[in-house]
Design a protein around this motif. Structure first.
Motif: not given
Length: 463
Positions: A337-362
């Protein structure tokens, strides 16, 4: 001395994969999962990585299918999710489908047994300030308190709880002998472009047939927990058709301001427009075509549109509840997160769809966070790989000013390659074979570049 732990919020596919990758790198991880103490409207039990909507990870053909390529890349990265899927596979032809309970049980058992992973069964509504490295991987069922906290932190007006998706078409499958490029009234866009849209013409009989098909075709229904209101700006096309047979041709399919250069003396009765959807220019979005039509009906109806008879869809339309952040605006290329770099996001909440895509971003978030915790720096894989293309898409691969929407992995997210015209025997290849040969070349390039990236990662860790 062991480094401080990295905290992961959410024990779905992305969170479990992130925790595994962190621990495998030698860094302690604490995985926070609120189930079973607090359930969701869709989950049934308390296992990690519980599959909710389907038991399929889709095609496992790594040479000709983008999600199969993503499988192959994740296996090379030691993915926990792919290992569990392979171990609990059930017959599904060329697809990778799994026994749901066996799969989730295997992921849970391996995470519980890892000496560097602690599972904390608790709801996190706000990460404490002294957690200096956090991955939020809560998916589409993010709890309301945590969602509210994310909103307050990002400064966004809302998370995208309502997901209105229009179909996306691969450019090379549009028949430009029928369609043409032109902006309405030749209006100039950025850079003076007067041809920002692709236009597909319809005469009256074609339009009437299209409306009839919309009204008669089967629609998907919302699940109870997905109930959401319609907004005038994202009405499904079939709902617009129900409001009157002329509604669409006075809305997203209006023909005014457009002249068909193939038939300049004929006025189109209606026009379907497509707008460029990604920075590479390989994917085009059907403007105003969000829909609840079932997928089989969509392909039949949309391929009846002149110019789209041979269309290949990178994504079909949909309308459902979702939760995802505006990642291109909020995240850097490290998924922070640009405003707070201690935080990362992963999975579907980042704007990917699908089980595999979510796991890949994780997987990527875990590796990036672990490298940072160990005092190093790891770049995401190159955009020629499926994993690198996903990261690039969610952190900046869309067009400025465009609407960011969730996306499955597809070859349109990777830099294109020229399709071979001839086979190894010198025979001229028909278009279908050329397309398959092109996908194979892109997959082989991806795996070669991933191997180079993995080699560099190992070297950096050793140094």
């Amino acid at each position: 001395m062991s480094p401080p732990p990295i905290h992961i919020i959410g024990g779905g596919l992305a969170g479990s994969e992130a925790a595994w990758q962190i621990a495998q790198a030698g860094v302690p991880a604490v995985l926070h999962e609120m189930r079973p103490h607090r359930g969701t409207a869709a989950h049934q039990g308390g296992d990690l990585a519980e599959l909710v909507c389907s038991n399929s990870f889709r095609s496992d053909d790594f040479e000709h299918n983008a999600v199969g390529l993503l499988h192959a890349e994740m296996r090379r990265c030691g993915s926990l999710i792919l290992a569990a899927a392979d171990a609990h596979q059930v017959p599904a032809g060329s697809a990778l489908a799994v026994d749901r309970e066996g799969f989730a049980g295997a992921v849970t058992a391996r995470v519980e047994a890892h000496p560097l992973i602690t599972i904390a069964r608790e709801e996190i509504t706000e990460p404490p300030a002294d957690w200096d490295s956090v991955i939020i991987a809560t998916g589409p069922l993010t709890s309301a308190p945590l969602a509210d906290w994310v909103l307050s932190l990002t400064g966004e007006d809302a998370l995208s709880f309502f997901d209105a998706i229009a179909p996306i078409v691969h450019l090379e499958t549009i028949d430009m002998g029928v369609a043409w490029r032109q902006s309405r009234y030749d209006k100039e866009g950025p850079g003076g472009d007067k041809a920002a849209y692709i236009n597909c013409p319809m005469d009256r009989a074609q339009y009437e047939g299209f409306v009839d098909a919309l009204l008669a075709s089967p629609k998907s229904e919302f699940k109870d927990w997905e109930q959401v209101p319609y907004f005038d700006g994202c009405l499904p096309i079939e709902v617009m058709a129900e409001r009157g047979r002329e509604t669409l041709r006075h809305g997203p399919m209006k023909p005014v301001g457009l002249t068909n250069p193939h038939r300049p003396d004929e006025k189109s009765y209606a026009v379907v427009q497509l707008r460029q959807d990604n920075a590479l220019g390989t994917l085009w979005n059907m403007v105003g075509f969000q829909t609840k039509l079932k997928h089989g009906a969509q392909t039949d109806i949309f391929r009846a549109i002149p110019g789209l008879e041979r269309a290949v869809f990178a994504r079909l339309g949909g309308l459902h509840r979702n939760t995802f952040i505006n990642s291109p605006r909020l995240l850097d290329n490290q998924l922070r997160l640009k405003r707070d770099p201690r935080l990362r996001f992963a999975g579907q909440v980042t704007g990917v769809e699908g089980y595999v895509e979510s796991a890949a971003v994780g997987l990527m978030a875990g590796r990036l966070a672990a490298a940072e915790r160990l005092g190093g720096h790891l770049e995401a894989p190159p955009v020629t790989t499926a994993m690198g293309a996903l990261v690039a898409h969610i952190t900046g691969g869309h067009l400025e000013g465009g609407s960011f929407q969730p996306m499955n992995i597809n070859y349109g997210l990777l830099p294109p390659m020229e399709a071979p015209r001839h086979g190894e025997d010198g025979r001229r290849l028909p278009n279908v074979e050329r397309g398959r040969a092109k996908k194979r070349l892109m997959s082989l390039r991806a795996l070669a570049n991933l191997d180079t990236w993995l080699g560099g990662e190992v070297k950096a860790a050793a140094e």
